[in-house]
Design an enzyme around this catalytic site. Structure first.
Site, PDB file in Angstrom:
ATOM      1  CG  ASN A  51      57.441  61.317  -2.676  1.00  0.00           C
ATOM      2  OD1 ASN A  51      56.496  62.100  -2.726  1.00  0.00           O
ATOM      3  ND2 ASN A  51      57.423  60.144  -3.263  1.00  0.00           N
ATOM      4  NE  ARG A  75      46.195  65.360   1.794  1.00  0.00           N
ATOM      5  CZ  ARG A  75      47.023  66.008   2.612  1.00  0.00           C
ATOM      6  NH1 ARG A  75      47.173  67.320   2.480  1.00  0.00           N
ATOM      7  NH2 ARG A  75      47.695  65.361   3.550  1.00  0.00           N
ATOM      8  NE  ARG A  79      52.485  66.900   8.485  1.00  0.00           N
ATOM      9  CZ  ARG A  79      52.361  65.683   9.004  1.00  0.00           C
ATOM     10  NH1 ARG A  79      52.320  64.646   8.220  1.00  0.00           N
ATOM     11  NH2 ARG A  79      52.289  65.516  10.310  1.00  0.00           N
ATOM     12  CG  HIS A 110      42.010  60.445   6.697  1.00  0.00           C
ATOM     13  ND1 HIS A 110      42.134  59.153   6.234  1.00  0.00           N
ATOM     14  CD2 HIS A 110      42.838  61.189   5.928  1.00  0.00           C
ATOM     15  CE1 HIS A 110      42.995  59.116   5.246  1.00  0.00           C
ATOM     16  NE2 HIS A 110      43.440  60.329   5.033  1.00  0.00           N
ATOM     17  CE1 TYR A 152      47.983  60.946  -5.823  1.00  0.00           C
ATOM     18  CE2 TYR A 152      46.698  60.942  -3.807  1.00  0.00           C
ATOM     19  CZ  TYR A 152      47.798  61.371  -4.537  1.00  0.00           C
ATOM     20  OH  TYR A 152      48.693  62.234  -3.957  1.00  0.00           O
ATOM     21  NE  ARG A 174      51.740  54.728  -2.044  1.00  0.00           N
ATOM     22  CZ  ARG A 174      50.806  55.467  -1.451  1.00  0.00           C
ATOM     23  NH1 ARG A 174      49.565  55.381  -1.850  1.00  0.00           N
ATOM     24  NH2 ARG A 174      51.110  56.283  -0.460  1.00  0.00           N
ATOM     25  CG  HIS A 224      45.177  56.885  -2.107  1.00  0.00           C
ATOM     26  ND1 HIS A 224      43.943  57.352  -1.713  1.00  0.00           N
ATOM     27  CD2 HIS A 224      46.071  57.457  -1.261  1.00  0.00           C
ATOM     28  CE1 HIS A 224      44.081  58.170  -0.679  1.00  0.00           C
ATOM     29  NE2 HIS A 224      45.357  58.252  -0.385  1.00  0.00           N
TER      30      HIS A 224
END
Length: 728
Positions: free
Chosen positions: A66, A388, A418, A448, A481, A577, A605
């Site tokens: 991260n 993704r 990204r 998205h 997730y 979160r 998530h």
């Protein structure tokens, strides 16, 4: 008992204290410092004695990965602003230079903590039969084995490079790990400086055969056996270093070919400006000076690190086959109602809306839905967004199979996701070869929203089946997730979904949406309307409450609206979160706002937003929504997102009374955000509650079908009861 009524531990995490000290009445926490505080919470899970030892190591490695990405993207952006003398202020009033100074201080403390935690975990693993060896520990038979391994497996792929006027300093790629040597040639006493770049394809650790798991890092072997690499030289000094580069891709509006632009930009990324230079502790000043000069030390952020460079690489040790040192495995459930329809997803969805709670319920149901669509002769069209999808994607294969079966298949592939740009370009090529119509969406916005739409011929009509997700179509991340998958055959949602796809593929702005709200058109405005309604209810003396779960809260417009709601008496509970720029619990500004963060076995998530709607009992009228968006400017202004109302009563109760309440009452994985920016870990209390363990052991409401009535095994959670116990 309320989670906030529990006693708190003394351990606290800080964010935004610099801005608080400078501006006592500050209304916001700094975005970047808030993120660093989140990553510290991740690292703190590596110290949690409730977790098995290898899982603690996993949390530590995640905190390292991260932090790498944070420097490669966020810090790189701030550094670019500073170098270009852009003095734009953050929401909390800091210039890029001030933010960088605060980041350097916080990140340095975090890195020091990571090294201390690694030292602790390394010792504990050694006691449990997993050892990470230093060079001094390579003796006897172990030394013989690693020497042969080095000679046969590592030596052939190493390329030492002299550093002198005829051999310029080599390019070190992003995340490149290298060792620099100061040598003296024995024949003439001449000083020579050499550099060895460790190839990226080389595993960071070598496992020594045997029942006891012994690991040794590649750089340790390189230093130990450097005489074999440099025969005839005396090794005087050596130092390991690591480089992080600017990895953000800035989209140029004039880019004529988006695919070609990103293929070129991905190559440029590997050669981006050095943002962070990590060097081992105690590095020789002469070697340090060379690295600073050659790697842009005047512009890079420098870190001298003791112990281990590249904490994220410790993830490879987590893969050791020691189930006794990992979380107990569990099998994700498949929705029973779909089994009642003999696995016919469309029949089950047609009967009633279904929500699937990942990872407790398997992502295989999403794959089954797509595979059935691909093979069903009555399906005529499939439309799918892909943000993704992962490297081994069954979703891609299902779309390819559908196209090859002659169906009309459209895939909106977001190549601006990204660090997934390259993989998404590969998937786009594979889809196009199979006959899928591939759309790349808007030039300056990201698509998205996670939507899948299947059009099926049924009799003389066409029926549309939809899947809306809070997470990606990624079979791997769906295992770790927590997300919601919502299936419906509601024709209103089908019509809205079709308009959203037309918006992305043909720039046809959606008019008269019946149920969905989308950004960047009206999502923020719709949320403001919902908050304003709660404000009006509070001012009218009616019950007023907001419960929201998301990953990040940054948008200043929404923060100010929540402050307004708090001042009107609206009770607001937020489960955030990661980044939270809102300052809760401040008298006269946010005293009715409570913020908590949940960090545990799974990555929280899902995005869930609920509004009391003036009802004393939430189940009687609270409006519940799920979404693909967080409350950040980018989600509202630069991304295509959706917000979807939950209308089915059973699904409504599951999302509100199960998922939302479980997050609110968790005491084992929760941190409460204080007005001064500290995060305080909850004490478990007399009745500890772990929401992840809870959902692993309790079935959901939605999708249970007849099994729900026969078993009675429904979790005993209730937002109504929680509010009563808290005195709300």
């Amino acid at each position: 008992m309320s989670t906030r009524a529990h006693a708190k531990t003394e351990k606290t995490l800080n964010t935004g204290e610099l801005s608080t000290a400078a501006v006592p009445e500050a209304r916001y926490f700094n975005r970047e410092l808030s993120w660093l505080a989140f990553n510290r919470r991740v690292m703190e899970e590596a110290c949690n004695p409730a977790h098995p030892m290898l899982e603690r190591l996993r949390f530590l490695s995640i905190s390292g990965s991260n932090l790498d990405e944070f420097f490669m993207v966020r810090v790189a952006g701030l550094k670019g602003q500073q170098m270009q003398e852009v003095e734009a202020h953050s929401t909390d009033g800091l210039t890029p230079g001030q933010q960088l100074a605060a980041i350097v201080a916080d990140a340095s403390n975090l890195v020091s903590s990571q090294q201390a935690v690694w030292h602790e975990i390394r010792s504990a693993l050694g006691e449990r039969g997993i050892e990470v060896l230093d060079g001094d520990a390579l003796t006897g038979e172990i030394a013989q084995w690693v020497e042969e391994h080095f000679r046969l497996q590592i030596f052939p792929i190493l390329t030492p490079q002299a550093l002198d006027p005829s051999h310029p300093f080599p390019f070190i790629p992003n995340k490149g790990l290298s060792v620099i040597f100061d040598l003296v040639r024995a024949s003439d006493g001449e000083a020579v400086r050499e550099l060895v770049l460790l190839p990226a394809a080389t595993p960071r650790f070598v496992r020594i055969p045997g029942d006891v798991a012994r690991y040794v890092s590649v750089e340790t072997l390189l230093k130990r056996f450097a005489p074999q690499l440099f025969p005839g030289f005396e090794i005087r000094k050596s130092a390991t270093f690591r480089v992080l580069r600017d990895s953000d891709i800035e989209l140029e509006e004039e880019a004529e070919d988006l695919v070609l632009y990103f293929r070129t930009a991905i190559k440029r990324r590997r050669r981006g400006r050095v943002i962070r230079l990590e060097m081992e502790e105690g590095i020789d000043p002469g070697l340090e000076a060379v690295l600073k000069e050659e790697l842009g030390g005047s512009d890079a952020l420098l870190t001298e690190t003791g112990g281990f460079l590249g904490i994220g690489d410790l993830a490879s040790i987590v893969e050791e086959d020691r189930p006794d040192l990992k979380f107990s495995p569990y099998a994700a459930r498949f929705p029973e109602r779909i089994r009642e329809y003999d696995g016919d997803c469309f029949a089950a969805i047609r009967a009633k809306d279904i929500v699937i709670h990942h990872p407790y319920e398997t992502f295989d149901v999403v794959l089954a839905y797509l595979r059935q669509a691909a093979s069903d002769p009555d399906v005529v069209a499939i439309k799918q967004t892909l943000y993704r999808a992962g490297k081994q994607s069954a979703v891609i294969q299902a779309l390819i199979a559908a196209a090859e079966a002659g169906k009309s298949v459209t895939a909106v592939v977001e190549i601006k996701a990204r660090f997934d740009e390259e993989q998404n370009l590969l998937w786009a090529s594979a889809l196009e070869r199979a006959g899928v119509q591939v759309i790349y969406g808007f030039t300056s916005w990201k698509t998205h929203a996670k939507i899948s739409m299947v059009v099926r011929r049924e009799g003389d009509e066409f029926r549309t089946y939809c899947h809306f997700g809070t997470g990606n179509y990624h079979p791997i991340t769906a295992r770790i997730y927590t997300d919601l998958s919502f299936f419906t055959a509601d024709p209103r949602m089908g019509r809205d979904a079709a308009k959203i796809f037309n918006y992305v593929t043909g720039y046809v702005e959606p008019q008269d949406l019946e149920l969905l709200t989308v950004s960047p058109r009206h999502l923020r405005e719709r949320l403001i309307e919902l908050v304003d309604r709660e404000i009006a209810n509070a001012l009218a003396g009616k019950p007023a409450a907001i419960w929201a779960k998301m990953n990040s809260l940054v948008d200043p417009v929404m923060i100010e609206k929540l402050y307004e709601a708090s001042n009107a008496g609206v009770e607001i509970d937020l489960v955030i979160r990661g980044i939270c720029c809102l300052r809760p619990g401040v008298p006269g500004m946010s005293e009715h706002i409570h913020v908590k963060s949940v960090v545990g076995r799974f990555l929280e998530h899902s995005r869930i937003w609920a509004f009391g709607n003036g009802k004393a009992l939430p189940n009687d009228g609270a409006e519940v929504f799920i979404s693909s968006a967080d409350w950040m400017p980018r989600n509202f202004d630069r991304r295509v997102e959706f917000m979807l109302p939950i209308l089915n009563p059973t699904v409504h109760d599951q999302v509100l009374d199960q998922v939302m309440v479980a997050n609110l009452i968790d005491t084992e994985q929760s941190w409460d955000l204080q007005p001064d920016g500290r995060y305080v870990r909850d004490e478990p209390g007399e009745k500890p509650f772990n929401l992840h363990r809870y959902f692993m052991t309790n079935p959901s409401l939605s999708g249970r079908g007849a099994a729900l009535e026969s078993s009675g095994a429904v979790p005993k959670l209730s937002l109504r009861r929680w509010r009563a116990e808290r005195g709300a």
